[in-house]
Design a protein around this motif. Structure first.
Motif, PDB file in Angstrom:
ATOM      1  N   LYS A  84      46.651  46.217  47.766  1.00  0.00           N
ATOM      2  CA  LYS A  84      45.440  46.515  46.976  1.00  0.00           C
ATOM      3  C   LYS A  84      45.776  46.624  45.498  1.00  0.00           C
ATOM      4  O   LYS A  84      45.047  46.093  44.633  1.00  0.00           O
ATOM      5  CB  LYS A  84      44.821  47.817  47.486  1.00  0.00           C
ATOM      6  CG  LYS A  84      43.507  48.177  46.828  1.00  0.00           C
ATOM      7  CD  LYS A  84      42.925  49.434  47.450  1.00  0.00           C
ATOM      8  CE  LYS A  84      41.603  49.787  46.779  1.00  0.00           C
ATOM      9  NZ  LYS A  84      41.008  51.032  47.360  1.00  0.00           N
ATOM     10  N   GLN A 122      44.545  44.226  42.496  1.00  0.00           N
ATOM     11  CA  GLN A 122      43.911  44.780  41.298  1.00  0.00           C
ATOM     12  C   GLN A 122      44.621  44.293  40.044  1.00  0.00           C
ATOM     13  O   GLN A 122      43.980  43.940  39.030  1.00  0.00           O
ATOM     14  CB  GLN A 122      43.932  46.311  41.366  1.00  0.00           C
ATOM     15  CG  GLN A 122      43.185  46.986  40.228  1.00  0.00           C
ATOM     16  CD  GLN A 122      41.699  46.680  40.253  1.00  0.00           C
ATOM     17  OE1 GLN A 122      41.090  46.638  41.317  1.00  0.00           O
ATOM     18  NE2 GLN A 122      41.104  46.436  39.093  1.00  0.00           N
ATOM     19  N   ASP A 175      43.052  42.082  37.083  1.00  0.00           N
ATOM     20  CA  ASP A 175      43.137  42.487  35.664  1.00  0.00           C
ATOM     21  C   ASP A 175      43.761  41.383  34.824  1.00  0.00           C
ATOM     22  O   ASP A 175      43.326  41.125  33.679  1.00  0.00           O
ATOM     23  CB  ASP A 175      43.967  43.771  35.544  1.00  0.00           C
ATOM     24  CG  ASP A 175      43.261  44.976  36.157  1.00  0.00           C
ATOM     25  OD1 ASP A 175      42.023  44.893  36.348  1.00  0.00           O
ATOM     26  OD2 ASP A 175      43.938  45.989  36.449  1.00  0.00           O
TER      27      ASP A 175
END
Length: 203
Positions: free
Chosen positions: A182, A186, A190
């Motif tokens: 996860k 992420q 980003d």
């Protein structure tokens, strides 16, 4: 004359029968006798037929056959060793187990492998002094079912606990790997946003 003939015939018959009875019994060998304690009434012993005069005050020795088993009560499935001892001269041994002749066992040691139930063993000793025997019953302890049940329950509980620990460790490892994936996703998102913003500013 007729009375005399009849009496003579009876006498001859009694003499023949008496000789036949005496010849049917034989004297035991000298090693079978104990002459240290003379009998009070020697004439009462019927086995003195055909024995020499020097044995008429003797008695047949008190021979002993003994079976040795240690321990006397055994656990089911054990191997039991039975030993037969005796003091009989020139005695030959044979064994019975539960009234069945063990023809292959002819010495003092009799071994029962993997005994499963109570057994009766008999040691027979045959000799010129006579036949003697000793009998012994071997008791077999049945397995303690309660102890076996407790052992099984304990083993099952241990396996369940081990399975629970393994599952917990696997779950934690899975959660850690999921969390790491996860975070990685992420970070990738980003990075993508940062690249898009940079390209937009350039134009």
């Amino acid at each position: 004359m007729r009375v005399f003939s009849r009496a003579l015939l009876i006498a001859i018959c009694l003499h023949v029968l008496g000789e036949g009875t005496g010849q049917a019994e034989t004297c035991k060998p000298a090693e079978c006798w104990d002459c240290t304690t003379p009998l009070a009434n020697p004439s009462s012993q019927s086995y003195w037929h055909n024995c020499s005069d020097d044995l008429k005050n003797c008695t047949v020795k008190d021979f002993i056959v003994t079976i040795h088993i240690t321990p006397t009560t055994v656990d089911e499935g054990m191997t039991v060793t039975v030993n037969c001892t005796h003091n009989i001269p020139n005695g030959s041994i044979s064994w019975l187990k539960d009234n069945e002749l063990q023809a292959e066992i002819l010495d003092e040691i009799f071994q029962i492998k993997h005994i499963l139930k109570k057994s009766v063993v008999n040691c027979n000793v045959k000799s010129t002094c006579g036949n003697y025997n000793s009998t012994f019953t071997i008791e077999v302890k049945a397995p303690n079912n309660l102890v076996v049940l407790l052992i099984c329950v304990g083993a099952a509980a241990g396996l369940l606990m081990l399975f629970a620990v393994v599952m917990k460790i696997a779950l934690k490892r899975g959660q850690a790997q999921s969390h790491a994936r996860k975070i990685q996703r992420q970070q990738n998102m980003d990075n993508i946003h940062s690249t898009v913003n940079t390209v937009t500013s350039y134009y």
